[in-house]
Structure formats: structure tokens, C-alpha cells
Write a protein that holds these residues in place. Structure first.
Motif, PDB file in Angstrom:
ATOM      1  N   TYR A  25       0.855  -1.189   0.000  1.00  0.00           N
ATOM      2  CA  TYR A  25       0.000   0.000   0.000  1.00  0.00           C
ATOM      3  C   TYR A  25       0.888   1.235   0.000  1.00  0.00           C
ATOM      4  N   GLN A  26       0.590   2.179  -0.909  1.00  0.00           N
ATOM      5  CA  GLN A  26       1.386   3.394  -1.014  1.00  0.00           C
ATOM      6  C   GLN A  26       0.462   4.587  -1.197  1.00  0.00           C
ATOM      7  N   ALA A  27       0.922   5.743  -0.721  1.00  0.00           N
ATOM      8  CA  ALA A  27       0.142   6.978  -0.876  1.00  0.00           C
ATOM      9  C   ALA A  27       1.090   8.154  -0.987  1.00  0.00           C
ATOM     10  N   ASP A  28       0.635   9.217  -1.666  1.00  0.00           N
ATOM     11  CA  ASP A  28       1.369  10.481  -1.720  1.00  0.00           C
ATOM     12  C   ASP A  28       0.821  11.385  -0.631  1.00  0.00           C
ATOM     13  N   ILE A  45      -3.152  11.156  -1.341  1.00  0.00           N
ATOM     14  CA  ILE A  45      -3.659  10.470  -2.536  1.00  0.00           C
ATOM     15  C   ILE A  45      -3.201   9.019  -2.507  1.00  0.00           C
ATOM     16  N   LEU A  46      -4.167   8.108  -2.420  1.00  0.00           N
ATOM     17  CA  LEU A  46      -3.850   6.678  -2.393  1.00  0.00           C
ATOM     18  C   LEU A  46      -3.490   6.202  -3.793  1.00  0.00           C
ATOM     19  N   LYS A  47      -2.396   5.482  -3.904  1.00  0.00           N
ATOM     20  CA  LYS A  47      -1.968   4.944  -5.196  1.00  0.00           C
ATOM     21  C   LYS A  47      -2.628   3.595  -5.432  1.00  0.00           C
ATOM     22  N   ALA A  48      -2.609   3.161  -6.684  1.00  0.00           N
ATOM     23  CA  ALA A  48      -3.163   1.848  -7.034  1.00  0.00           C
ATOM     24  C   ALA A  48      -2.395   0.763  -6.269  1.00  0.00           C
ATOM     25  N   THR A  49      -3.123  -0.234  -5.784  1.00  0.00           N
ATOM     26  CA  THR A  49      -2.517  -1.298  -4.969  1.00  0.00           C
ATOM     27  C   THR A  49      -1.849  -2.340  -5.859  1.00  0.00           C
ATOM     28  N   LYS A 127      -1.923  -4.991 -10.685  1.00  0.00           N
ATOM     29  CA  LYS A 127      -2.154  -3.666 -10.096  1.00  0.00           C
ATOM     30  C   LYS A 127      -3.637  -3.371 -10.151  1.00  0.00           C
TER      31      LYS A 127
END
Length: 195
Positions: A25-28, A45-49, A127
Motif C-alpha cells: 500500500y502506497q500513498a502520496d 492520494i492513495l496509489k493503485a494497490t 495492479k
């Protein structure tokens, strides 16, 4: 992981073994200071998993034999995975632990070796794609009356011009514009053709 009650699968394509699975899980997050009282979650902003899996397929399955039988065409399974990749279809990855819908196959590494023989050990990266739907709503717009009196501001003038033509007609106004912008109109008017 709990004990598997069903084989791992992508869109119904079942694998002998799920060797590994890694979900991240990643987010900006904002890099600059934010004002106190501002909802910071609006700026995260949540990035695509991404989901990394490694699967194993063989011609002579040692697991799920009651499902696959004693022999299986592993090359046909690989071709079906390739078809999904080149079709750019969204897929669903399922295991006993859960289901991951709307996944795109981002990469696959299909290799053969003397060690595996007619079997394939395939690392696949998936993804997740966020799928949204459009919704149509009715918006009611009302304009308040202006000024201190609250009266209507009025409408555009439709009075008659000096030439006797109605200035409210867009078509006639365009024709007038064309006539006055033409050099030939100036000559014709001088001769008296438009009187």
C-alpha cells in the motif's frame, strides 16, 4: 496464510501452487506544511494497490489432483494467461484468504528451465484499477434579484435603429456587419444601390 481450501486463480485459471504473495500500500502525502484545521486526508492520494504473486503450474499436478486430474496441459494454461495480458482485460485474483477484483496484469515472467521441466514457475505483478461510475443529477439554479430594491435587472434592448431595422434580429445584424465590412458595399452604397 490459512490452509488453502481452493487453488489460487486468476479469472478462473487455477494454479497448482501459490508460492508467494506480496501486497503493498502506497500513498502520496503533502510535502509542505498544512494549515491547522485543514482536512489533511483530502491531500493524501492513495496509489493503485500492487500485488506480486508467484504461481506454479505443471503437467503432472501434485496438488488439487481431484480438480486437475493426473495430467494437465501447463502450456495451455500459460497461453490463457498470455491471452488475458494481451487483451488488457481486468481480472480477479482469488485465494482462500480473499478476492482482489479489477486487477490489471502489469507484468509476467514466463521462463522454462531444466530444473522445472514441463512445469512453469511464473512471477506475476497485478495492479488494482479503481473503477468509478458516472451519475447524472438534476441541479436547480436560481438567480437572486440584484441591487438594494431586489428588482429584475431588465432585458436587452430591441429598439429600432436609424436605418429602420430591428436591432434584436441576430441574422439581420450579421448581414449588416457583412455589408459594412465589404469594400464593394462601400462602392455600391456610393452609387446608391442600397437605397
Amino acid at each position: 496464510m490459512s490452509r488453502a481450501k481452493m487453488p489460487a486463480s486468476i479469472n478462473g485459471i487455477e494454479f497448482d501452487v501459490l508460492i508467494g504473495q506480496s501486497e503493498s500500500y502506497q500513498a502520496d502525502a503533502p510535502e509542505y506544511p498544512t494549515e491547522e484545521g485543514y482536512s489533511v486526508s483530502d491531500s493524501i492520494i492513495l496509489k493503485a494497490t500492487p500485488l506480486d504473486i508467484t504461481v506454479f503450474i505443471s503437467n503432472t499436478p501434485v496438488t488439487w489432483q481431484q480438480r486437475f486430474g493426473k495430467t494437465r496441459n501447463a502450456a495451455a494454461v500459460v497461453e490463457e494467461l498470455k491471452r488475458l495480458y494481451f487483451a488488457r482485460e481486468l481480472v480477479t485474483f482469488r485465494t482462500t484468504d480473499g478476492s482482489w477484483p479489477n486487477m490489471a496484469i502489469v507484468s509476467m515472467n514466463i521462463a522454462k528451465s531444466a530444473e522445472t521441466g514441463y512445469a512453469y514457475e511464473i512471477p506475476i505483478q497485478l495492479k488494482q484499477v479503481r473503477v468509478t461510475s458516472a451519475k447524472t443529477v438534476t441541479v436547480t439554479i436560481s438567480f437572486p434579484r440584484g441591487g438594494a430594491t431586489g428588482t429584475n435587472a431588465g432585458t436587452a434592448s430591441t429598439s429600432t435603429t436609424a436605418s429602420g431595422k430591428n436591432s434584436g434580429s441576430k441574422k439581420e445584424s450579421k448581414e449588416e456587419g457583412k455589408k459594412t465590412s465589404s469594400i464593394l458595399y462601400g462602392l455600391a452604397d456610393t452609387v446608391g444601390l442600397f437605397k
